[in-house]
Design a protein around this motif. Structure first.
Motif, PDB file in Angstrom:
ATOM      1  N   ARG A 220       2.640  20.444 -13.243  1.00  0.00           N
ATOM      2  CA  ARG A 220       2.708  19.009 -13.544  1.00  0.00           C
ATOM      3  C   ARG A 220       1.342  18.353 -13.379  1.00  0.00           C
ATOM      4  N   ASN A 224      -1.045  15.713 -15.997  1.00  0.00           N
ATOM      5  CA  ASN A 224      -0.706  14.339 -15.630  1.00  0.00           C
ATOM      6  C   ASN A 224      -1.345  13.307 -16.552  1.00  0.00           C
ATOM      7  N   ARG A 232       3.662  16.476 -23.459  1.00  0.00           N
ATOM      8  CA  ARG A 232       3.333  17.028 -22.145  1.00  0.00           C
ATOM      9  C   ARG A 232       4.193  18.256 -21.848  1.00  0.00           C
ATOM     10  N   MET A 236       2.794  22.087 -21.313  1.00  0.00           N
ATOM     11  CA  MET A 236       3.060  22.812 -20.068  1.00  0.00           C
ATOM     12  C   MET A 236       3.698  24.166 -20.349  1.00  0.00           C
ATOM     13  N   LEU A 324       9.596  16.509 -11.111  1.00  0.00           N
ATOM     14  CA  LEU A 324       9.201  17.914 -11.229  1.00  0.00           C
ATOM     15  C   LEU A 324      10.058  18.698 -12.214  1.00  0.00           C
ATOM     16  N   SER A 327       8.321  20.069 -15.608  1.00  0.00           N
ATOM     17  CA  SER A 327       7.377  21.175 -15.442  1.00  0.00           C
ATOM     18  C   SER A 327       8.138  22.459 -15.117  1.00  0.00           C
TER      19      SER A 327
END
Length: 371
Positions: A220, A224, A232, A236, A324, A327
């Motif tokens: 994560r 950011n 995002r 990831m 969380l 991620s």
């Protein structure tokens, strides 16, 4: 930090030294296991029961010990203070339960922090607890043995995945030469190390293992600065898959029934609970559940559709995990893309359970004896 892996996994030979038989603990003696990770501090206190154990007390709190570690390389003053406050609660529980046997370990955040030794000394000075910073291989070993009871008797190739806050451990095990009735015991025997030693238990062969320094918190933090939620997530997942490029012992293998992935982490259990539509978490329904790739993807798409605000308010995810979960989901989705199966076995167990099994086995209090 580059992923760590064992060289020549499963190919080394070593003799297991014989030691005097341990003196069995008194009836009712308790054991404790504490896992201080990058994000959470968790502890179990348990009593041996048959070939397993019965939990009599527990503790779990998000302490974010690794907050800011990616940028500074150090544990922050605030993170250490939060963590020590949680450890004081653990110390009180250990004292109240009169626990004699315990193993208290710290993992990736303390492995990486420049001031980890200073923190460990402060913990002992302020709480009386002695934390042991364990290596990535021992963390992987303990995760593997905790999941052994969930391995199918028909499984010939096994991948155990432990998604932590600061790192993700993957262990690939070949069970083809182990009789079906001995597979659980052979996996638990890996507590002694991934190199094969002399034993009366048929050996599970570790083909390869890797510790990727990307967990739900560290991954994560890498992204950011990306504002778009979907972008995002995609970045990831791609980035984690890139870190697995050298770890694919059977990358050309077609989907097969005798291959099994066992996933252990808060991410995996949260996705499973969401799939089941549980309004209140129930470990008995989650631990051992089998999920297909389509079911996992459906849950992840529902998380993306909610957006950050929706996930924060979603009771299936919980206040401690909403920041969380994406991620972790990115790691999980990448793993399911890479391996020759469309099913995942969910494990609500991990490092703490492995620590308990290892201690109880060493003391000779499990019905199956030492592994």
């Amino acid at each position: 930090m580059a992923p760590q892996r064992h060289k020549g996994a499963g190919a080394l030979k070593s003799k297991t030294a014989l030691s005097p038989a341990p003196v069995p603990p008194r009836s009712g003696e308790l054991f404790a296991a504490l896992d201080l990770g990058t994000n959470s501090c968790r502890m179990l206190i348990a009593q041996p029961e048959g070939s397993g154990f019965h939990v009599v007390d527990s503790f779990s709190k998000s302490v974010q010990l690794g907050a800011g570690l990616e940028k500074t390389g150090r544990l922050s003053r605030g993170s250490m203070t939060r963590t020590i406050q949680a450890l004081r609660v653990c110390q009180q529980k250990l004292k109240r339960n009169k626990v004699r046997y315990m193993r208290l370990v710290a993992t990736e955040a303390c492995r990486r922090a420049q001031n980890a030794d200073e923190f460990i000394r402060r913990v002992q000075r302020e709480t009386g607890l002695r934390l042991d910073i364990i290596k990535a291989q021992e963390e992987a070993q303990l995760a593997v043995i905790s999941c052994a009871p969930l391995v199918s008797r028909s499984t010939e190739n096994l991948l155990v995945v432990d998604i932590g806050g600061g790192s993700t451990e993957l262990v690939w095990i070949d069970l083809k030469d182990v009789p079906k009735n001995d597979r659980t015991r052979s996996i638990m025997h890996l507590n002694a190390g991934f190199a094969q030693g002399l034993s009366d238990v048929p050996a599970a062969r570790v083909v390869d293992w890797i510790s990727v320094p990307l967990g739900v918190a560290t991954l994560r933090d890498q992204f950011n600065d990306v504002d778009d939620d979907a972008a995002r997530f995609a970045l990831m997942s791609w980035f984690f898959e890139e870190n697995l490029s050298d770890f694919a012992p059977y990358h050309n293998t077609q989907p097969q029934e005798k291959f099994q992935i066992v996933g252990t982490s808060g991410t995996v259990t949260t996705v499973a609970a969401s799939h089941l539509g549980l309004k209140r978490y129930d470990r008995k329904k989650v631990d051992g559940l089998h999920m297909t790739t389509d079911q996992i993807d459906r849950v992840i798409r529902s998380y993306l559709a909610l957006g950050p605000d929706g996930r924060r308010a979603d009771p299936r995810i919980g206040a401690d995990r909403h920041a969380l979960i994406m991620s972790g989901a990115a790691i999980l989705q990448a793993l399911m893309r890479c391996w020759p199966t469309d099913r995942l076995s969910v494990a609500d167990r991990g490092l703490r359970e492995g620590l308990l099994y290892a201690q109880m086995s060493a003391q000779g209090v499990l019905e199956d004896g030492a592994f």
